[in-house]
Write a protein that holds these residues in place. Sequence first.
Motif, PDB file in Angstrom:
ATOM      1  N   UNK A  28       0.812  -1.214   0.000  1.00 49.22           N
ATOM      2  CA  UNK A  28       0.000   0.000   0.000  1.00 49.22           C
ATOM      3  C   UNK A  28       0.841   1.259   0.000  1.00 49.22           C
ATOM      4  N   UNK A  29       1.982   1.202   0.678  1.00 46.56           N
ATOM      5  CA  UNK A  29       2.854   2.384   0.724  1.00 46.56           C
ATOM      6  C   UNK A  29       3.311   2.747  -0.682  1.00 46.56           C
ATOM      7  N   UNK A  30       3.569   1.732  -1.499  1.00 44.24           N
ATOM      8  CA  UNK A  30       3.966   1.975  -2.886  1.00 44.24           C
ATOM      9  C   UNK A  30       2.759   1.998  -3.823  1.00 44.24           C
ATOM     10  N   UNK A  31       1.614   2.328  -3.273  1.00 41.84           N
ATOM     11  CA  UNK A  31       0.400   2.473  -4.077  1.00 41.84           C
ATOM     12  C   UNK A  31       0.104   1.220  -4.887  1.00 41.84           C
ATOM     13  N   UNK A  97      -7.074  16.309  12.269  1.00 36.09           N
ATOM     14  CA  UNK A  97      -6.186  16.432  11.109  1.00 36.09           C
ATOM     15  C   UNK A  97      -6.135  15.105  10.354  1.00 36.09           C
ATOM     16  N   UNK A  98      -7.307  14.616   9.934  1.00 35.84           N
ATOM     17  CA  UNK A  98      -7.316  13.296   9.293  1.00 35.84           C
ATOM     18  C   UNK A  98      -6.895  13.315   7.827  1.00 35.84           C
ATOM     19  N   UNK A 100      -6.853  13.821   3.764  1.00 36.66           N
ATOM     20  CA  UNK A 100      -7.803  13.774   2.658  1.00 36.66           C
ATOM     21  C   UNK A 100      -8.034  12.339   2.215  1.00 36.66           C
ATOM     22  N   UNK A 102      -9.315   9.498  -1.085  1.00 38.43           N
ATOM     23  CA  UNK A 102      -8.981   9.195  -2.476  1.00 38.43           C
ATOM     24  C   UNK A 102     -10.183   9.380  -3.378  1.00 38.43           C
ATOM     25  N   UNK A 123      -0.177   9.858  -7.522  1.00 37.50           N
ATOM     26  CA  UNK A 123       0.514   9.330  -6.346  1.00 37.50           C
ATOM     27  C   UNK A 123       1.283   8.053  -6.729  1.00 37.50           C
ATOM     28  N   UNK A 126       4.306   9.246  -8.429  1.00 36.72           N
ATOM     29  CA  UNK A 126       5.237   9.747  -7.412  1.00 36.72           C
ATOM     30  C   UNK A 126       6.091   8.593  -6.871  1.00 36.72           C
ATOM     31  N   UNK A 127       5.437   7.467  -6.578  1.00 41.68           N
ATOM     32  CA  UNK A 127       6.165   6.292  -6.077  1.00 41.68           C
ATOM     33  C   UNK A 127       7.112   5.751  -7.145  1.00 41.68           C
ATOM     34  N   UNK A 266     -13.583   8.581   6.222  1.00 40.72           N
ATOM     35  CA  UNK A 266     -14.348   8.450   7.467  1.00 40.72           C
ATOM     36  C   UNK A 266     -14.794   9.803   8.031  1.00 40.72           C
ATOM     37  N   UNK A 303      -5.252  21.221   8.288  1.00 45.11           N
ATOM     38  CA  UNK A 303      -4.840  20.418   7.129  1.00 45.11           C
ATOM     39  C   UNK A 303      -5.925  20.251   6.088  1.00 45.11           C
ATOM     40  N   UNK A 311       1.210  21.471   1.357  1.00 48.19           N
ATOM     41  CA  UNK A 311       1.954  21.222   2.595  1.00 48.19           C
ATOM     42  C   UNK A 311       2.170  22.493   3.431  1.00 48.19           C
TER      43      UNK A 311
END
Lengths: 917, 62
Positions: A28-31, A97-98, A100, A102, A123, A126-127, A266, A303, A311
């Motif tokens: 998941x970290x690498x989409x 600060x949850x 955004x 997808x 994204x 980006x990976x 959520x 945020x 950012x």
Amino acid sequence: MRPRYIDAEKCTACGMCTQYCPRHLVDGYNEGLAITRPIHIDYAQAVPATYYIDPEACLHLKHNTCKICVPTCRQHAIDFDQQATEKELNIGAVIMAPGFGRIADDTLAKYSYGAHPDVLTSLEFERLLCASGPYEGEARCLSDGRHPKKFAFIQCVGSRDLGCDNGYCSSVCCMYAIKEAMVAKEHDPEAEISIYYMDMRTQGKGFDAARTKAEAMGIKFVRAKVAEVMPWGKNLKLTYSTMDGVHSFEAFDMVVLSVGLDAPADAKNLAEIAGFELNSYDFCKTQTFAPLLTTKPGVFVAGAFQGPKDIPESVTQASAAAGLAAGLIKKDRGKGLVSKTYPQELKLAADDEVRIGVFVCHCGINIASVVDVADVERYTDGMDGVVYHAQSLYSCSQDAQEVLKNKIKEHNLNRVVIAACSPRTHEPLFQETLKDAGLNRCLIEMVNIRDHCSWVHATEPAAATDKSKDLVRMGIAKARHIQPLPEQTVQVNNKALVLGGGVAGMTAALTLAEQGYHTTVVEKQDTLGGHLQHLSVTLQGDQVSSVLKDLSDKVKKDKNIEVLTSAELAEVTGFVGNFTSIVKVTKGKKAVENTIDHGVIIVATGGREHRPETVLGNKIKYSDQIVTQRELEALLAGKGKKRAPKSVIMVQCAGSRGDDLKYCSKVCCSHAVKNALKIKEISPESQVVVLYRDMRTYGFAEDAYRQARELGVIFIPYSMDAKPTIKGSGKSLEVSFHDPILREDVTMAPEMVALSVGIVPEGTEELSKLLKIPVNEDKFYLEAHVKLRPVELPVSGVYVCGLAHSPKPVEEIVVQAQAAAAKAAIPLVKGHVSVEPTVSNVDQASCIGCGLCESLCPYQSIRIIKDKDNKRKAETITASCKGCGICASRCPVFSISMGGFTDEQITAQITAFGVTK
Amino acid sequence: MGQAKDKKSGTVMVVGGGVAGVQAALDLTELGYYVYLVEKSAAIGGAMAQLDKTFPTNDCSL
């Protein structure tokens, strides 16, 4: 709290368990572009640096089998008996600060996302570009692994699109698309990249410059709507239509979808639990002048959940929310704190044996793909003083800190050389580790073999390795001479000075007063209010005058705030925690000078409307017919039915974005839309034409832009190759422009022309000299770090907010002011500031008191005093010294030395350059 | 399920451990408050931790 199934205390993040885990899991970290295992860590630098088990994928947790990992862990950290726990907390305030969410996949489907592997989200791309990504930073087609040559970026995917119920603009996609395109182009200068867009919304500070740079690099910007993306042999066929109605198509190797920021998945759940309301897009509902308050008292927001943002703005909001929460529960300040303790610092005597440990970092492949790290490490073997050397994959990871600590103890190291990246970003981390290991934090020397070797000599690995060796040898030579430096603290006067009494200054003062600190507000004009006094309503419909009155009444009434109007700062001396200012207050013909002692300064000196004499090559004579948007707003706010012009042409970017001023003023597009809507409200039959380059109604302001179009406001783009012309005056006023939809030149005779002029900062040049704070080329103050320290200035104890920082709408000004106040409150709360030990030091015995150092110091941190024999001597003001070394390098009698950069150390370093091992 | 009661005063809960949550938490501790930083996933950092480089300094996001 969900279980990790791994004891965080025992896990050393060695990674053995992942190697043995038999099951694959989409990373998941690498989409989803890489594979990991159910027992894993997201990335090497993850905090906490503890592995965890995904219970949905683990064979044991799911099917009660396997457990192969358990015996592989030498630390016996894996614990399948861990259970979810609940904790009841007593809290004074909440910050939401949850982030955004997808954009749903079905919104992406029309671009063949999911159907063709070479259609990626931004994204995912980006990976792909990232060194720790699936192809170690190489851009490759996921279909067949070839290097893509032609890239398309499609903007506004899931944004500005009522089809997916996201009517708003996500504010960040234009800028990140440009960034990704530039990075891709750096990877492969031959790459052909096109960005398909409706409006390029690069409204942030310095963002337009990046767009111009991207164009200069050969990145193509195509204003068009993309209809669809279809697989086409090995490639992808992208069909688009330009404004003139022409449909075209082009083949690409890779298509990147610039996906927007959705509300967090959520959001509804959070809102229900905490009891606050959401807006129509499921983001947190807030108000223009209270942008961080949810509808539930005590619950703040920061945020992207407050509205899509980048950012720096998220960071600003975070600081501001922290300040507001702190103000709310100020009576409990300090009650919950626990402080970190360090082991007793090892005392070093001058004749102690030098024991150096050298650590050479791979930085993943960032260094190791170019520099032969193992060779560099071997090279240090046997060097004078080196008793230990090693390599690490990521020296900055948390497990590497543990290793560093252990090795220091194990080998009694008293100097550490880290050959890795820049001390600018990572030295504080290693210094902290040294402290944890009982060493003075100055006993470290960093050698930057990433920036100076692997990055700049990426195509010459052998030479880069040789250079790394040279630099490491020099670093070690210096390390032999480095000495512990004392930690120092300076007392802080707990009062604040706020320069400027506009909405930024007043908000900052109130936020500080809320936290219990006395603030003096210095306003040049004879009333509070600043630039905002010229506005009547906000785009969101707030009545500005009543808000402004409330605000200034509150400021005037607050016992913690002293207001000085018709006042100007004449002089500032001192340094963080101990400033003394002379403020000149004019009363009639008399001027009185007030001396104020204070610990911090907030610069909120604001800006004003820019009135260019020439707009897009047309000489402008301002009149009742040719006005600025501000003047139009005042007219529309007046009484009488005929106050709205029958026909008006609005010209955007009048004097901005390279016309006169270089930059975008961020607010003018919304201002034009606001006035256009007001005209339509007063007189629906009035004709409003807006000539624009890019409509930058970012965020939720997009709704107003859409509404204006629905109400019949006509928006026509112009380019700098075909600028509109404005001729005549009074009844003979004439505006000509090219209409790209009709594909012909049009001339109109409007009743009025409204120029959307930009904003210029007020008096920053003079004040920058007084305070020694830098301004950028557009004369706005330059913050300490654009992303991570957006409201701090390079001079300690000086903060910035409002239009003096850059043009921005009022809700962003309010947040920035609250953030500046929160940051300024930090030294006030602590009562002291810790000083970096790397400061200059004057040997007063040999100082001749020439004063050269005082005249050269850019931070006013060294001064001439009279010693007890009444002799002139230099003295460093350690509290504000930045350790730049200018004084030391210029001292004609070598009386000044820099902690950590003594002549002895630098000489040793230089000598080592010439002495190969 | 275990119930650990924690009745400290002067505490703030920050929901979300992305760049905004982390910054808010850091500032709050500097301002003298104890912070509970609540993050759904296994590591803090949020979306920013996935970014390669950030504009305009080209700093590594991590």
